[in-house]
Design a protein around this motif. Structure first.
Motif, mmCIF file in Angstrom:
data_model
loop_
_atom_site.group_PDB
_atom_site.id
_atom_site.type_symbol
_atom_site.label_atom_id
_atom_site.label_comp_id
_atom_site.label_asym_id
_atom_site.label_seq_id
_atom_site.Cartn_x
_atom_site.Cartn_y
_atom_site.Cartn_z
ATOM 1 N N GLU A 189 -10.291 13.602 -12.632
ATOM 2 C CA GLU A 189 -11.260 13.782 -11.552
ATOM 3 C C GLU A 189 -10.992 12.751 -10.453
ATOM 4 O O GLU A 189 -11.738 11.796 -10.248
ATOM 5 N N THR A 190 -9.888 12.982 -9.737
ATOM 6 C CA THR A 190 -9.426 11.992 -8.756
ATOM 7 C C THR A 190 -10.299 11.946 -7.508
ATOM 8 O O THR A 190 -10.090 11.083 -6.646
ATOM 9 N N HIS A 191 -11.261 12.846 -7.407
ATOM 10 C CA HIS A 191 -12.171 12.844 -6.260
ATOM 11 C C HIS A 191 -13.385 11.948 -6.489
ATOM 12 O O HIS A 191 -14.231 11.815 -5.596
ATOM 13 N N LYS A 192 -13.489 11.332 -7.647
ATOM 14 C CA LYS A 192 -14.677 10.538 -7.974
ATOM 15 C C LYS A 192 -14.646 9.143 -7.345
ATOM 16 O O LYS A 192 -15.678 8.585 -6.992
ATOM 17 N N TRP A 193 -13.463 8.548 -7.274
ATOM 18 C CA TRP A 193 -13.351 7.167 -6.815
ATOM 19 C C TRP A 193 -12.494 7.085 -5.557
ATOM 20 O O TRP A 193 -11.427 7.687 -5.479
ATOM 21 N N PHE A 194 -12.984 6.328 -4.587
ATOM 22 C CA PHE A 194 -12.276 6.103 -3.332
ATOM 23 C C PHE A 194 -12.285 4.607 -3.043
ATOM 24 O O PHE A 194 -12.872 3.824 -3.797
ATOM 25 N N ILE A 195 -11.672 4.207 -1.944
ATOM 26 C CA ILE A 195 -11.688 2.794 -1.569
ATOM 27 C C ILE A 195 -13.124 2.317 -1.413
ATOM 28 O O ILE A 195 -13.503 1.260 -1.919
ATOM 29 N N GLU A 196 -13.947 3.131 -0.738
ATOM 30 C CA GLU A 196 -15.299 2.682 -0.401
ATOM 31 C C GLU A 196 -16.198 2.448 -1.601
ATOM 32 O O GLU A 196 -17.051 1.558 -1.576
ATOM 33 N N ASN A 197 -16.022 3.207 -2.697
ATOM 34 C CA ASN A 197 -16.920 2.999 -3.834
ATOM 35 C C ASN A 197 -16.254 2.288 -5.004
ATOM 36 O O ASN A 197 -16.901 2.037 -6.021
ATOM 37 N N VAL A 239 0.844 -1.202 0.000
ATOM 38 C CA VAL A 239 0.000 0.000 0.000
ATOM 39 C C VAL A 239 0.883 1.258 0.000
ATOM 40 O O VAL A 239 0.828 2.098 0.898
ATOM 41 N N ASN A 240 1.683 1.359 -1.042
ATOM 42 C CA ASN A 240 2.741 2.373 -1.129
ATOM 43 C C ASN A 240 2.216 3.811 -1.009
ATOM 44 O O ASN A 240 2.780 4.632 -0.286
ATOM 45 N N SER A 241 1.130 4.128 -1.717
ATOM 46 C CA SER A 241 0.603 5.489 -1.649
ATOM 47 C C SER A 241 0.139 5.831 -0.239
ATOM 48 O O SER A 241 0.429 6.916 0.282
ATOM 49 N N LEU A 242 -0.570 4.911 0.390
ATOM 50 C CA LEU A 242 -1.042 5.117 1.756
ATOM 51 C C LEU A 242 0.132 5.325 2.705
ATOM 52 O O LEU A 242 0.088 6.177 3.605
ATOM 53 N N TYR A 243 1.208 4.572 2.505
ATOM 54 C CA TYR A 243 2.395 4.709 3.350
ATOM 55 C C TYR A 243 2.968 6.125 3.278
ATOM 56 O O TYR A 243 3.504 6.641 4.257
ATOM 57 N N HIS A 244 2.851 6.767 2.122
ATOM 58 C CA HIS A 244 3.415 8.102 1.931
ATOM 59 C C HIS A 244 2.429 9.233 2.241
ATOM 60 O O HIS A 244 2.755 10.404 2.053
ATOM 61 N N TYR A 245 1.244 8.891 2.714
ATOM 62 C CA TYR A 245 0.315 9.920 3.166
ATOM 63 C C TYR A 245 0.879 10.602 4.409
ATOM 64 O O TYR A 245 1.744 10.046 5.104
ATOM 65 N N PRO A 246 0.398 11.800 4.754
ATOM 66 C CA PRO A 246 0.871 12.479 5.974
ATOM 67 C C PRO A 246 0.717 11.612 7.222
ATOM 68 O O PRO A 246 -0.244 10.838 7.346
ATOM 69 N N THR A 247 1.651 11.757 8.148
ATOM 70 C CA THR A 247 1.689 10.940 9.358
ATOM 71 C C THR A 247 0.377 10.972 10.126
ATOM 72 O O THR A 247 -0.110 9.936 10.591
ATOM 73 N N ASN A 248 -0.230 12.154 10.264
ATOM 74 C CA ASN A 248 -1.423 12.309 11.099
ATOM 75 C C ASN A 248 -2.724 12.276 10.305
ATOM 76 O O ASN A 248 -3.766 12.687 10.820
ATOM 77 N N MET A 249 -2.666 11.780 9.085
ATOM 78 C CA MET A 249 -3.855 11.795 8.233
ATOM 79 C C MET A 249 -5.004 10.981 8.828
ATOM 80 O O MET A 249 -4.793 9.883 9.342
ATOM 81 N N THR A 250 -6.203 11.552 8.747
ATOM 82 C CA THR A 250 -7.423 10.847 9.134
ATOM 83 C C THR A 250 -8.291 10.674 7.896
ATOM 84 O O THR A 250 -8.468 11.615 7.124
ATOM 85 N N PHE A 251 -8.822 9.482 7.703
ATOM 86 C CA PHE A 251 -9.668 9.214 6.541
ATOM 87 C C PHE A 251 -10.996 9.958 6.643
ATOM 88 O O PHE A 251 -11.500 10.216 7.735
ATOM 89 N N PHE A 252 -11.558 10.283 5.493
ATOM 90 C CA PHE A 252 -12.913 10.836 5.433
ATOM 91 C C PHE A 252 -13.913 9.739 5.772
ATOM 92 O O PHE A 252 -14.929 9.976 6.409
ATOM 93 N N SER A 253 -13.600 8.514 5.348
ATOM 94 C CA SER A 253 -14.508 7.383 5.513
ATOM 95 C C SER A 253 -14.388 6.751 6.898
ATOM 96 O O SER A 253 -13.341 6.816 7.539
ATOM 97 N N THR A 254 -15.469 6.149 7.340
ATOM 98 C CA THR A 254 -15.418 5.329 8.548
ATOM 99 C C THR A 254 -14.784 3.988 8.216
ATOM 100 O O THR A 254 -14.675 3.606 7.052
#
Length: 331
Positions: A302-310, A42-57
């Motif tokens: 339009e990178t805001h269209k698709w997420f893990i959840e959908n 999960v390379n991209s997730l690994y490089h997200y900011p340290t304190n990142m909180t997901f929008f999704s539950t």
């Protein structure tokens, strides 16, 4: 499952959550597969900011109905890394890490040659699930290549007591601005629109607006960055040009998929500026038989269209199509 001759029914490019979801579905269908990932798991997730909180539950981030238990209403990066790592290891997902795909060539109908930095693979089907986080949207302003400039943000401590300009008004920019301010940094936001983005996390947006209104964070709206210099930045604002003393610049203006890679494969992109790849929404198969797309890459710019959840459903759509085609071929 590993094959001795590097021939697979499915090669999955990208070892993020959606790539792993595809692997789990391939296993269920009894298809031989391998994931090829250019970085860590999960390379991209690994490089997200340290304190990142997901929008999704957490339940919306789950794969294959495997429970994701979080200590918080919205899980953070560390919890997500632990969750996806355990899925990969516990299910013995066949994944090759730190192996970058350099080319995909279609040799015949349903025969694709996948070349990497380490090997070559033959596959009946290829799934591109590469996400979008690796290529920033560059502003192409003078000074963008200076050492003090970054298109990625990790931890606020680095910017404590420093004069930091944050360009952008999306979730990443807002999170960075708030965190750096709370660690003692002097933050200025440069926003090309008249207000903070509407898609900013609903519990964060009022916070940054209040900090701006009280003057804790300085914000220039309807403004752009004109030039970055060693010790200052030059802005274009509605009131004219302005020069600010500056130590660091964070250009958090978004990211885009590797469209060149898709085009090299032969996948068609829309010519309306959105660069949406051509694919069948019911099967996720592209204009090239046997090559599929999964995840955020389906949305073009339009990178805001698709997420893990959908986009989790893409995995089952693809494997259902591959297995049904295999059944028809062998009947």
């Amino acid at each position: 499952m590993q094959t001795p001759d590097n021939k697979y029914e499915v090669v999955i490019i990208g070892g993020g959550p959606i790539g792993i979801a595809c692997a789990l579905q391939a296993e269920k269908k009894g298809l031989s597969y391998v994931i090829l990932e250019k970085g860590c798991l999960v390379n991209s997730l690994y490089h997200y900011p340290t304190n990142m909180t997901f929008f999704s539950t957490s339940e919306k981030l789950e794969l294959d109905n495997i429970p994701f238990i979080s200590n918080n209403p919205k899980p953070g990066k560390r919890e997500a890394l632990e969750y996806y790592r355990r899925i990969a290891t516990n299910n013995k997902v066949n994944i090759h890490l730190f192996e970058k795909v350099t080319a995909v060539e279609t040799k015949a109908e349903q025969i694709h040659l996948v070349k990497t930095t380490k090997a070559e693979y033959t596959a009946n089907n290829v799934i591109v699930a590469t996400g979008f986080y690796d290529i920033p949207n560059y502003l192409k302003v003078p000074g963008e290549d200076l050492p003090k400039v970054s298109h990625y943000y990790d931890d606020p401590h680095y910017y404590a007591t420093q004069k930091t300009v944050v360009v952008g008004a999306s979730n990443s920019a807002v999170d960075a601005a708030l965190e750096i301010y709370r660690k003692g940094g002097e933050v200025t936001m440069i926003v090309r629109k008249p207000e903070i983005g509407e898609r900013v996390k609903y519990w964060v947006r009022p916070d940054v607006i209040n900090r701006i209104e009280e003057g804790s964070i300085k914000a220039y709206f309807n403004s752009t960055l004109k030039e970055i210099k060693e010790n200052e930045v030059i802005l274009n604002t509605p009131e004219g040009e302005e020069i600010l003393p500056n130590d660091f610049v964070l250009l958090l203006t978004g990211y885009r998929p590797n469209f060149g890679f898709l085009q090299d494969i032969g996948i068609k992109l829309s010519d309306d500026g959105r660069k949406i790849p051509e694919y069948d929404e019911e099967t996720m198969e592209t204009n090239i038989p046997g090559i599929y797309l999964a995840g955020v890459i389906c949305g073009g710019v339009e990178t805001h269209k698709w997420f893990i959840e959908n986009s989790r459903v893409h995995a089952s759509l693809i494997m259902e199509h591959i297995s049904s085609c295999k059944t028809v071929k062998h009947s």
